[in-house]
Design an enzyme around this catalytic site. Structure first.
Site, PDB file in Angstrom:
ATOM      1  N   LEU A  58       0.994  -1.072   0.031  1.00  0.00           N
ATOM      2  CA  LEU A  58      -0.023  -0.031  -0.051  1.00  0.00           C
ATOM      3  C   LEU A  58       1.058   1.110   0.020  1.00  0.00           C
ATOM      4  CD1 LEU A  58      -2.585  -1.031   2.885  1.00  0.00           C
ATOM      5  CD2 LEU A  58      -2.427  -1.760   0.159  1.00  0.00           C
ATOM      6  N   ALA A  59       2.098   1.188   0.015  1.00  0.00           N
ATOM      7  CA  ALA A  59       3.278   2.145  -0.057  1.00  0.00           C
ATOM      8  C   ALA A  59       3.038   2.901  -1.310  1.00  0.00           C
ATOM      9  CB  ALA A  59       4.514   1.891   0.165  1.00  0.00           C
ATOM     10  N   SER A  62       0.614   8.762  -2.948  1.00  0.00           N
ATOM     11  CA  SER A  62      -0.835   8.368  -3.616  1.00  0.00           C
ATOM     12  C   SER A  62      -1.564   9.571  -3.786  1.00  0.00           C
ATOM     13  CB  SER A  62      -1.559   7.587  -2.290  1.00  0.00           C
ATOM     14  OG  SER A  62      -1.652   8.429  -1.026  1.00  0.00           O
ATOM     15  N   THR A 103      -5.219   0.797  -9.173  1.00  0.00           N
ATOM     16  CA  THR A 103      -6.211   2.039  -8.947  1.00  0.00           C
ATOM     17  C   THR A 103      -7.079   2.152 -10.094  1.00  0.00           C
ATOM     18  OG1 THR A 103      -6.175   4.205  -8.792  1.00  0.00           O
ATOM     19  CG2 THR A 103      -4.061   3.264  -9.716  1.00  0.00           C
ATOM     20  N   GLU A 105      -7.529   4.935 -10.992  1.00  0.00           N
ATOM     21  CA  GLU A 105      -7.116   5.969 -12.128  1.00  0.00           C
ATOM     22  C   GLU A 105      -6.419   5.656 -13.191  1.00  0.00           C
ATOM     23  OE1 GLU A 105      -7.006   9.640 -11.398  1.00  0.00           O
ATOM     24  OE2 GLU A 105      -8.424   8.943 -10.179  1.00  0.00           O
ATOM     25  N   TYR A 141       0.955   9.932 -11.612  1.00  0.00           N
ATOM     26  CA  TYR A 141       0.642   8.922 -10.719  1.00  0.00           C
ATOM     27  C   TYR A 141      -0.206   7.546 -11.408  1.00  0.00           C
ATOM     28  CZ  TYR A 141      -2.466   6.610  -7.527  1.00  0.00           C
ATOM     29  OH  TYR A 141      -3.083   5.734  -6.619  1.00  0.00           O
ATOM     30  N   LYS A 145       1.326   3.833 -12.035  1.00  0.00           N
ATOM     31  CA  LYS A 145       0.728   2.764 -11.289  1.00  0.00           C
ATOM     32  C   LYS A 145       0.477   1.742 -12.268  1.00  0.00           C
ATOM     33  CE  LYS A 145      -0.554   3.374  -6.766  1.00  0.00           C
ATOM     34  NZ  LYS A 145      -0.419   2.378  -5.774  1.00  0.00           N
ATOM     35  N   HIS A 171     -11.624   5.053  -1.701  1.00  0.00           N
ATOM     36  CA  HIS A 171     -12.027   4.347  -0.600  1.00  0.00           C
ATOM     37  C   HIS A 171     -11.568   5.394   0.715  1.00  0.00           C
ATOM     38  CE1 HIS A 171      -8.429   2.600  -2.191  1.00  0.00           C
ATOM     39  NE2 HIS A 171      -7.956   2.476  -0.802  1.00  0.00           N
ATOM     40  N   ARG A 176      -8.654   8.821   6.398  1.00  0.00           N
ATOM     41  CA  ARG A 176      -8.232   9.533   5.203  1.00  0.00           C
ATOM     42  C   ARG A 176      -7.262  10.663   5.600  1.00  0.00           C
ATOM     43  NH1 ARG A 176      -6.839   8.524  -0.050  1.00  0.00           N
ATOM     44  NH2 ARG A 176      -8.612   8.448  -1.328  1.00  0.00           N
TER      45      ARG A 176
HETATM   46  O1  G4F Z   1      -9.756  13.152  -3.062  1.00  0.00           O
HETATM   47  P1  G4F Z   1      -9.001  13.296  -4.295  1.00  0.00           P
HETATM   48  O2  G4F Z   1      -7.811  13.895  -4.246  1.00  0.00           O
HETATM   49  O3  G4F Z   1      -8.657  11.534  -4.898  1.00  0.00           O
HETATM   50  P2  G4F Z   1      -8.301  10.887  -6.274  1.00  0.00           P
HETATM   51  O4  G4F Z   1      -7.492  11.937  -7.167  1.00  0.00           O
HETATM   52  O5  G4F Z   1      -9.602  10.652  -6.996  1.00  0.00           O
HETATM   53  O6  G4F Z   1      -7.365   9.671  -5.817  1.00  0.00           O
HETATM   54  C1  G4F Z   1      -7.712   8.853  -4.636  1.00  0.00           C
HETATM   55  O7  G4F Z   1      -8.513   7.608  -5.141  1.00  0.00           O
HETATM   56  C2  G4F Z   1      -7.560   6.827  -6.107  1.00  0.00           C
HETATM   57  C3  G4F Z   1      -8.744   5.682  -6.486  1.00  0.00           C
HETATM   58  O8  G4F Z   1      -8.618   4.567  -5.498  1.00  0.00           O
HETATM   59  C4  G4F Z   1      -6.290   6.390  -5.532  1.00  0.00           C
HETATM   60  F1  G4F Z   1      -5.638   5.728  -6.539  1.00  0.00           F
HETATM   61  C5  G4F Z   1      -5.689   7.846  -5.213  1.00  0.00           C
HETATM   62  O9  G4F Z   1      -4.308   7.337  -4.681  1.00  0.00           O
HETATM   63  C6  G4F Z   1      -6.274   8.374  -4.187  1.00  0.00           C
HETATM   64  O10 G4F Z   1      -6.398   7.806  -3.158  1.00  0.00           O
HETATM   65  O11 G4F Z   1      -9.869  13.846  -5.530  1.00  0.00           O
HETATM   66  C7  G4F Z   1     -10.962  13.453  -5.792  1.00  0.00           C
HETATM   67  C8  G4F Z   1     -11.618  14.319  -6.703  1.00  0.00           C
HETATM   68  C9  G4F Z   1     -10.844  14.757  -7.812  1.00  0.00           C
HETATM   69  O12 G4F Z   1     -11.437  14.948  -9.038  1.00  0.00           O
HETATM   70  C10 G4F Z   1     -10.164  16.292  -7.480  1.00  0.00           C
HETATM   71  O13 G4F Z   1      -9.953  17.043  -8.578  1.00  0.00           O
HETATM   72  O14 G4F Z   1     -11.900  15.589  -6.165  1.00  0.00           O
HETATM   73  C11 G4F Z   1     -11.572  16.609  -6.870  1.00  0.00           C
HETATM   74  N1  G4F Z   1     -11.388  17.825  -5.954  1.00  0.00           N
HETATM   75  C12 G4F Z   1     -11.935  18.906  -5.951  1.00  0.00           C
HETATM   76  N2  G4F Z   1     -11.485  19.625  -4.937  1.00  0.00           N
HETATM   77  C13 G4F Z   1     -10.224  17.821  -5.028  1.00  0.00           C
HETATM   78  C14 G4F Z   1     -10.621  19.341  -4.491  1.00  0.00           C
HETATM   79  N3  G4F Z   1      -9.349  17.205  -4.677  1.00  0.00           N
HETATM   80  C15 G4F Z   1      -8.380  17.356  -3.607  1.00  0.00           C
HETATM   81  N4  G4F Z   1      -7.491  16.545  -3.290  1.00  0.00           N
HETATM   82  N5  G4F Z   1      -8.554  18.451  -2.989  1.00  0.00           N
HETATM   83  C16 G4F Z   1      -9.365  19.543  -3.390  1.00  0.00           C
HETATM   84  O15 G4F Z   1      -9.507  20.711  -2.708  1.00  0.00           O
END
Ligand code: G4F
Length: 328
Positions: A58-59, A62, A103, A105, A141, A145, A171, A176
């Site tokens: 899980l490292a 991310s 992922t 992604e 990323y 992956k 998840h 988180r």
């Molecule tokens: O919470 P996020 O940063 O997660 P993201 O990019 O979906 O990735 C997570 O899930 C993946 C699938 O399991 C993993 F591979 C990855 O390691 C990670 O755990 O962003 C979710 C969505 C994106 O579309 C982002 O653009 O939220 C949008 N968002 C809108 N405002 C934001 C923000 N994301 C973040 N981090 N911060 C914001 O202020």
């Protein structure tokens, strides 16, 4: 149980402290070792000492957004780091089982392809991804992956290792990290509900994700790794929600009703009762490329492993929001 931790200047292990207690309660050994996926000799030494029967990788670097700013580091950890682990396993511990945190992604670009909306539908249909959907990574990323995913499958097919990929959609849980959108929302709204003079700054409010509950997904990791036959599985809920919906639900748990005003970067969310601005859009949280509507089908995991999610979107938001209200 053994864990690998990176050396950091200040300890940040509060999210795994509970594991130590849980192991103690079951009279299981629990030991942490310093190590880093960019340091192969260190990894080899730990694996040689511990002689693990299962490795859960899980490292990761991310955070997808940050990978645009540190692409080489993301590649070293998320791609080559996995090769290092697999090669050490092949040479020194081939009987060990391996789980790779792959992922959703990997499918990101599929959501950017034009899709026809059905007549009268408010938006394009979701792209439902399975284990055979094509990969179209759209971030440093996800590109790293994809390499790790392919290497894991290669070590399974080429060398017969019990190595599996869990293609997990998002998840979430109260553990988180604060710079992922769900936790950022619940932690900030909780502080505001408890009296802080803050505004929640977000990027794309209309971005959609297939959000599940992390404990369900960790159970899936274990089911994948302990299955007789190694394979790759999509783990998902099968439905997407927008960042905006997450904000509205979380705000409701905290006692606010959000009224949206304005558009694009000028959009903001106000507390309907007081008119106070609670949410604002901040352009720096947008990514150079992002996707907005892919969900997963966990049909294979259900059929082969008997895995099903137990917590839906509404309950997930409540769990996270209630936890952060308690902490605040
Ligand atoms: O919470 P996020 O940063 O997660 P993201 O990019 O979906 O990735 C997570 O899930 C993946 C699938 O399991 C993993 F591979 C990855 O390691 C990670 O755990 O962003 C979710 C969505 C994106 O579309 C982002 O653009 O939220 C949008 N968002 C809108 N405002 C934001 C923000 N994301 C973040 N981090 N911060 C914001 O202020």
């Amino acid at each position: 149980m053994h864990g690998l931790v990176r050396r950091t200047s200040s300890l940040n292990r509060d999210r795994i402290d509970g594991l130590r207690d849980a192991a103690k309660a079951r009279s299981l050994p629990f030991e942490l070792h310093y190590g880093n996926l960019i340091d192969p000799l260190g990894l080899q030494a730990v694996i040689g000492r511990v002689k693990p029967s299962e490795i859960y990788n899980l490292a990761s670097e991310s955070h997808v957004g940050i990978s645009f700013e540190e692409p080489e580091h993301s590649t070293s950890v998320n791609a080559v780091g996995v090769l290092r682990l697999l090669e050490i396993m092949r040479l020194t511990r081939p009987e060990c089982r391996f789980y790779q945190a792959s992922t959703s992604e990997l499918f990101g670009g599929l959501a950017l392809r034009p899709r026809e909306a059905s007549p009268g539908a408010a938006r394009s249909p979701e792209c439902v991804c399975t284990e055979t959907s094509p990969f179209e990574p759209i971030s440093p990323y996800a590109i790293a992956k994809q390499y790790a995913h392919a290497m894991t499958a290669f070590y399974r097919r080429g060398y017969g290792l019990h190595a599996s990929n869990g293609i997990l959609f998002n998840h979430e849980s109260p553990r988180r990290g604060f710079n992922f959108v769900t936790r950022k929302i619940t932690a900030t709204l909780a502080r505001i509900a408890r009296g802080a003079d803050e505004v929640l700054f977000l990027g794309n409010l209309d971005s959609r994700r297939d959000w599940g509950y992390a404990p369900d997904y960790v159970r899936a990791m274990w089911m994948i790794t302990t299955a007789d036959v190694a394979d790759d599985y999509v783990i998902a809920t099968g439905e997407t929600r927008s960042v905006r919906e997450f904000v509205e639900r979380a705000a409701a748990v905290a006692g606010f009703e959000i009224a949206w005003e304005g558009a694009g970067p000028a959009e903001a969310g106000y507390d309907r009762a007081t008119g106070r601005r609670l949410v604002a859009v901040e352009p720096r949280f947008f990514r150079p490329l992002d996707h907005s509507s892919i969900c997963g089908s966990a049909a294979k995991a259900k059929a082969v492993l008997g895995w099903e999610p137990t917590v839906g979107f509404g309950r997930l938001v409540e769990i996270m929001m209630e936890s952060d209200l308690g902490r605040a």
